[in-house]
Design an enzyme around this catalytic site. Structure first.
Site: not given
Length: 231
Positions: A123, A136
């Site tokens: 990410s 996350y």
């Protein structure tokens, strides 16, 4: 043969379709039905609970799988001070621990034949801190680290380990951002490409990292972000 986790929808489904179009027999793996993906790929389904980090331990011993795409993941949006232990554990188990142990199981099976491709989905938050993604962000930083660690140990054995860091992609996971018109436009305005990404953008990068064209690519975290990190 390619195994794509979290292949029931979104980026995972699009990667599975692209792999099939490139000639791979695809196993679409997920906790919920992947029937639509199977229909699109003419592949097969594997119902598996990837939130159990050890769930895939026997999958690779049972049959030859040449490509693993570790795509399954989840996100819990809350301020860092509001993150609960359960939120933390749920995100870490699926987004980080499962990635490592699924890749480990794949590598153990691939070592004797001296070939294999692992593509992890990282990410932008493997590089940035983000906002209100308290578990996350650490998990995705960890995915980048796992990718480099495994590449160092496996490259000499013919197993390529790389990752893709998607930018802002139009998927159900980013729907809360789309629905905030002010933030959605601010994000688009910062992207040099001038648009949000599409799942197809990630899928084609995954095909490259799974193909012979990437045989000398090891430990890379490929940003597919329209130039976001370059801004």
């Amino acid at each position: 043969m390619a195994l794509v986790t979290g292949a029931n929808s979104g980026i995972g489904q699009t990667i599975a379709v692209a792999m099939a179009q490139a000639g791979a027999h695809v196993i679409a793996a997920g906790r919920s039905s992947c029937a639509e993906t199977v229909a699109l790929t003419k592949g097969e389904e594997l119902r598996i609970e990837m939130s159990d980090p050890m769930a895939a331990q026997e999958v690779f011993a049972a049959r030859r799988i040449d490509i693993l795409v570790n795509n399954a993941g989840t996100i819990r949006r809350s301020k860092a001070l509001d993150v609960t232990e359960k939120d933390w554990d749920d995100v870490m188990d699926l987004n980080l621990k499962s990635v490592f142990f699924t890749a480990q199981a794949f590598a153990k099976a691939a070592l004797p034949r001296g070939s294999g491709k692992i593509v992890n989905i990282a990410s932008l938050l493997s590089f940035q801190g983000g906002v209100e993604v308290g578990a996350y962000t650490p998990a995705k930083h960890g995915v980048a680290g796992i990718t480099k660690l495994l590449a160092n140990e496996l490259a000499a054995h013919g197993i390529n380990v790389n990752a893709i860091a998607p930018g802002y992609i139009e998927t159900p996971n980013t729907r809360p951002l789309h629905q905030d018109a002010t933030r959605a436009e601010a994000i688009r305005a910062r992207i040099p490409a001038g648009r949000w990404g599409r799942p197809e953008d990630i899928a084609q990068a995954a095909v490259f990292l799974a193909a012979p064209a990437s045989d000398y690519v090891n430990g890379a975290v490929l940003n597919v972000d329209g130039g976001w990190l370059a801004r």
